[in-house]
Design a protein around this motif. Structure first.
Motif, PDB file in Angstrom:
ATOM      1  N   ASP A  73       0.824  -1.203   0.000  1.00 49.20           N
ATOM      2  CA  ASP A  73       0.000   0.000   0.000  1.00 49.20           C
ATOM      3  C   ASP A  73       0.864   1.262   0.000  1.00 49.20           C
ATOM      4  OD1 ASP A  73      -2.289  -1.489  -0.044  1.00 49.20           O
ATOM      5  OD2 ASP A  73      -2.708  -1.306   2.094  1.00 49.20           O
ATOM      6  N   SER A  74       1.942   1.244   0.806  1.00 53.86           N
ATOM      7  CA  SER A  74       2.829   2.412   0.856  1.00 53.86           C
ATOM      8  C   SER A  74       3.509   2.632  -0.490  1.00 53.86           C
ATOM      9  CB  SER A  74       3.889   2.222   1.941  1.00 53.86           C
ATOM     10  OG  SER A  74       3.300   2.159   3.224  1.00 53.86           O
ATOM     11  N   ALA A  75       3.961   1.545  -1.099  1.00 54.41           N
ATOM     12  CA  ALA A  75       4.620   1.654  -2.399  1.00 54.41           C
ATOM     13  C   ALA A  75       3.653   2.180  -3.455  1.00 54.41           C
ATOM     14  CB  ALA A  75       5.177   0.297  -2.817  1.00 54.41           C
ATOM     15  N   GLN A  76       2.406   1.688  -3.426  1.00 53.56           N
ATOM     16  CA  GLN A  76       1.399   2.151  -4.380  1.00 53.56           C
ATOM     17  C   GLN A  76       1.138   3.644  -4.207  1.00 53.56           C
ATOM     18  OE1 GLN A  76      -0.140   0.772  -6.861  1.00 53.56           O
ATOM     19  NE2 GLN A  76       0.010  -1.433  -6.617  1.00 53.56           N
ATOM     20  N   ALA A  77       1.060   4.105  -2.970  1.00 51.69           N
ATOM     21  CA  ALA A  77       0.792   5.517  -2.705  1.00 51.69           C
ATOM     22  C   ALA A  77       1.929   6.395  -3.223  1.00 51.69           C
ATOM     23  CB  ALA A  77       0.590   5.737  -1.203  1.00 51.69           C
ATOM     24  N   ILE A  78       3.175   5.971  -2.966  1.00 46.74           N
ATOM     25  CA  ILE A  78       4.340   6.732  -3.436  1.00 46.74           C
ATOM     26  C   ILE A  78       4.356   6.778  -4.958  1.00 46.74           C
ATOM     27  CG2 ILE A  78       6.865   6.713  -3.595  1.00 46.74           C
ATOM     28  CD1 ILE A  78       6.894   5.546  -0.742  1.00 46.74           C
ATOM     29  N   ALA A  79       4.158   5.618  -5.578  1.00 50.24           N
ATOM     30  CA  ALA A  79       4.207   5.538  -7.036  1.00 50.24           C
ATOM     31  C   ALA A  79       3.108   6.381  -7.675  1.00 50.24           C
ATOM     32  CB  ALA A  79       4.084   4.084  -7.483  1.00 50.24           C
ATOM     33  N   SER A  80       1.902   6.311  -7.124  1.00 52.94           N
ATOM     34  CA  SER A  80       0.775   7.051  -7.682  1.00 52.94           C
ATOM     35  C   SER A  80       1.012   8.557  -7.591  1.00 52.94           C
ATOM     36  CB  SER A  80      -0.510   6.675  -6.937  1.00 52.94           C
ATOM     37  OG  SER A  80      -1.607   7.407  -7.432  1.00 52.94           O
ATOM     38  N   LYS A  81       1.479   9.013  -6.431  1.00 51.26           N
ATOM     39  CA  LYS A  81       1.725  10.446  -6.236  1.00 51.26           C
ATOM     40  C   LYS A  81       2.825  10.948  -7.162  1.00 51.26           C
ATOM     41  CE  LYS A  81       2.582  13.857  -2.608  1.00 51.26           C
ATOM     42  NZ  LYS A  81       2.806  14.065  -1.155  1.00 51.26           N
ATOM     43  N   GLN A  82       3.896  10.132  -7.301  1.00 49.00           N
ATOM     44  CA  GLN A  82       5.015  10.555  -8.143  1.00 49.00           C
ATOM     45  C   GLN A  82       4.644  10.531  -9.625  1.00 49.00           C
ATOM     46  OE1 GLN A  82       7.447  11.887  -6.762  1.00 49.00           O
ATOM     47  NE2 GLN A  82       9.062  12.064  -8.294  1.00 49.00           N
ATOM     48  N   LEU A  83       3.859   9.547 -10.028  1.00 44.18           N
ATOM     49  CA  LEU A  83       3.406   9.505 -11.419  1.00 44.18           C
ATOM     50  C   LEU A  83       2.546  10.724 -11.748  1.00 44.18           C
ATOM     51  CD1 LEU A  83       2.532   5.729 -11.961  1.00 44.18           C
ATOM     52  CD2 LEU A  83       4.311   7.039 -13.144  1.00 44.18           C
ATOM     53  N   GLU A  84       1.726  11.132 -10.799  1.00 45.60           N
ATOM     54  CA  GLU A  84       0.915  12.334 -11.005  1.00 45.60           C
ATOM     55  C   GLU A  84       1.813  13.556 -11.178  1.00 45.60           C
ATOM     56  OE1 GLU A  84      -2.698  14.863  -8.833  1.00 45.60           O
ATOM     57  OE2 GLU A  84      -1.755  13.164  -7.808  1.00 45.60           O
ATOM     58  N   TYR A  85       2.872  13.621 -10.356  1.00 41.32           N
ATOM     59  CA  TYR A  85       3.820  14.730 -10.461  1.00 41.32           C
ATOM     60  C   TYR A  85       4.499  14.725 -11.832  1.00 41.32           C
ATOM     61  CZ  TYR A  85       8.270  17.171 -10.044  1.00 41.32           C
ATOM     62  OH  TYR A  85       9.352  17.979 -10.281  1.00 41.32           O
ATOM     63  N   TYR A  86       5.002  13.567 -12.243  1.00 40.77           N
ATOM     64  CA  TYR A  86       5.674  13.474 -13.546  1.00 40.77           C
ATOM     65  C   TYR A  86       4.723  13.851 -14.677  1.00 40.77           C
ATOM     66  CZ  TYR A  86       9.731  11.074 -11.515  1.00 40.77           C
ATOM     67  OH  TYR A  86      10.856  10.757 -10.799  1.00 40.77           O
ATOM     68  N   ASN A  87       3.461  13.415 -14.557  1.00 39.98           N
ATOM     69  CA  ASN A  87       2.483  13.735 -15.593  1.00 39.98           C
ATOM     70  C   ASN A  87       2.237  15.233 -15.655  1.00 39.98           C
ATOM     71  OD1 ASN A  87       0.304  12.854 -17.545  1.00 39.98           O
ATOM     72  ND2 ASN A  87      -0.951  13.911 -16.037  1.00 39.98           N
ATOM     73  N   ASN A  88       2.138  15.874 -14.487  1.00 38.02           N
ATOM     74  CA  ASN A  88       1.926  17.320 -14.462  1.00 38.02           C
ATOM     75  C   ASN A  88       3.104  18.061 -15.084  1.00 38.02           C
ATOM     76  OD1 ASN A  88      -0.535  16.997 -13.198  1.00 38.02           O
ATOM     77  ND2 ASN A  88       0.276  17.328 -11.145  1.00 38.02           N
ATOM     78  N   VAL A  89       4.329  17.607 -14.788  1.00 36.76           N
ATOM     79  CA  VAL A  89       5.525  18.227 -15.361  1.00 36.76           C
ATOM     80  C   VAL A  89       5.509  18.082 -16.884  1.00 36.76           C
ATOM     81  CG1 VAL A  89       8.039  18.052 -15.540  1.00 36.76           C
ATOM     82  CG2 VAL A  89       6.943  17.974 -13.300  1.00 36.76           C
ATOM     83  N   LYS A  90       5.179  16.869 -17.351  1.00 36.94           N
ATOM     84  CA  LYS A  90       5.157  16.613 -18.789  1.00 36.94           C
ATOM     85  C   LYS A  90       4.071  17.441 -19.480  1.00 36.94           C
ATOM     86  CE  LYS A  90       3.935  12.470 -20.344  1.00 36.94           C
ATOM     87  NZ  LYS A  90       4.040  11.041 -20.739  1.00 36.94           N
ATOM     88  N   MET A  91       2.880  17.516 -18.867  1.00 39.88           N
ATOM     89  CA  MET A  91       1.797  18.287 -19.452  1.00 39.88           C
ATOM     90  C   MET A  91       2.126  19.777 -19.481  1.00 39.88           C
ATOM     91  SD  MET A  91      -0.533  16.208 -20.482  1.00 39.88           S
ATOM     92  CE  MET A  91      -2.000  17.213 -20.647  1.00 39.88           C
ATOM     93  N   GLU A  92       2.758  20.270 -18.414  1.00 36.29           N
ATOM     94  CA  GLU A  92       3.116  21.680 -18.369  1.00 36.29           C
ATOM     95  C   GLU A  92       4.132  22.008 -19.455  1.00 36.29           C
ATOM     96  OE1 GLU A  92       3.018  25.607 -17.210  1.00 36.29           O
ATOM     97  OE2 GLU A  92       1.700  23.959 -16.615  1.00 36.29           O
ATOM     98  N   ALA A  93       5.088  21.111 -19.654  1.00 33.08           N
ATOM     99  CA  ALA A  93       6.110  21.348 -20.685  1.00 33.08           C
ATOM    100  C   ALA A  93       5.482  21.382 -22.081  1.00 33.08           C
ATOM    101  CB  ALA A  93       7.184  20.271 -20.615  1.00 33.08           C
ATOM    102  N   LYS A  94       4.480  20.535 -22.312  1.00 33.67           N
ATOM    103  CA  LYS A  94       3.887  20.440 -23.643  1.00 33.67           C
ATOM    104  C   LYS A  94       2.784  21.467 -23.880  1.00 33.67           C
ATOM    105  CE  LYS A  94       3.395  16.288 -25.495  1.00 33.67           C
ATOM    106  NZ  LYS A  94       2.991  14.871 -25.702  1.00 33.67           N
TER     107      LYS A  94
END
Length: 298
Positions: free
Chosen positions: A147-168
């Motif tokens: 559960d902890s790993a899933q939470a970390i991964a989900s939050k970080q993926l959201e961050y990476y997605n936001n960075v990628k969307m902002e760049a594009k």
């Protein structure tokens, strides 16, 4: 292949039953033996052996092409065939083979897919650490719960997605903000607490719809650069929908408009589609609509 052999054998047995059953029935009815034409050309033992050989037709190509068996190791296949009750060594080999296959999937499919998801141009994922975590979870000695790993991964993926969307697409957001800032100073333009802007072109005198009401409208929509992305006028067909089944900016505007009104509404991206790409509308787009509220559909 096993299913094919089994089906073939069942059909053969069915034929034997069909041939022998009438003779048995007739014999019982007439209470005397009925001579049956002899069709045997070999002994049952020789027939069985020949039939076994015949059923292997195509087996080798199936083993090679579908199961990936190396023909150099046919003896191992025969060992499994001769000993269908899987022994410890066979279980170990099966687990080992599965491990090799999963490792190949991790390196050739999963890692590249994750890298593409978090960045289109650079491989950011640390493959060594990824495999360490993957392996530790299977071995049962991971330092994080699932559960902890899933939470970390989900939050970080959201961050990476936001960075990628902002760049594009971040420029769309900035262009929209600049447009709304300038537009708010124009004559006749009003701004609500949510940030929605509107200008009354024709003041209606009819009933004002509630959020749950279904309405009929004519409209056309543009991006801030003037690109038209939709128009019911060009379809010669007004649209009908419930006020609460559209984007937030539309819902807010419609529930302030008396029937007969024609407004121009300016919708910030957060009250429109946000980071979603919808048809001809890019992410983070501020939208401009001309809307005529024709009626509340009863």
């Amino acid at each position: 292949m096993a299913m094919r052999v089994f089906r073939f054998v069942i059909i053969a047995l069915g034929l034997l039953v069909c041939v022998s059953a009438p003779a048995a029935t007739k014999a019982k009815k007439n209470k005397k033996a009925v001579e049956v034409a002899k069709v045997d050309t070999v002994s049952i033992n020789d027939f069985s052996y020949a039939y076994g050989i015949a059923q292997t037709n195509g087996l080798m190509s199936y083993l090679v092409q579908r199961l990936g068996v190396d023909t150099a190791y046919v003896n191992y296949f025969l060992n499994g065939f001769d000993n269908p009750g899987m022994d410890e060594e066979a279980k170990q080999m099966k687990a080992y083979t599965a491990g090799k296959e999963i490792r190949q999937q991790v390196e050739e499919q999963i890692v590249p897919q994750v890298n593409k998801q978090i960045n289109d141009t650079v491989d950011l994922l640390n493959k060594v650490r990824f495999i360490e975590g993957f392996r530790a979870a299977i071995a049962g000695n991971a330092t994080l719960t699932s559960d902890s790993a899933q939470a970390i991964a989900s939050k970080q993926l959201e961050y990476y997605n936001n960075v990628k969307m902002e760049a594009k697409y971040g420029q769309n957001r900035r262009d929209g903000e600049a447009f709304l800032k300038a537009n708010a100073k124009k004559d006749g333009v009003k701004t609500t607490a949510s940030g929605l802007q509107y200008k009354v072109l024709t003041a209606g005198t009819g009933e004002t719809p509630k959020a749950t009401d279904k309405v009929k409208v004519n409209y056309e929509g543009h991006l801030v650069d003037g690109t038209e992305f939709d128009s019911s006028y060009k379809r010669n067909q007004p649209a009908e929908f419930a006020c609460n089944q559209v984007i937030k900016g539309w819902t807010e505007a419609l529930t302030m408009m008396p029937v007969g009104s024609k407004w121009e509404i300016y919708i910030p991206q957060e009250l429109a589609y946000g980071a979603r790409e919808t048809g001809k509308i890019p992410p983070f787009s501020t939208l401009i609509f001309t809307v005529e509220l024709l009626e509340i559909v009863k």
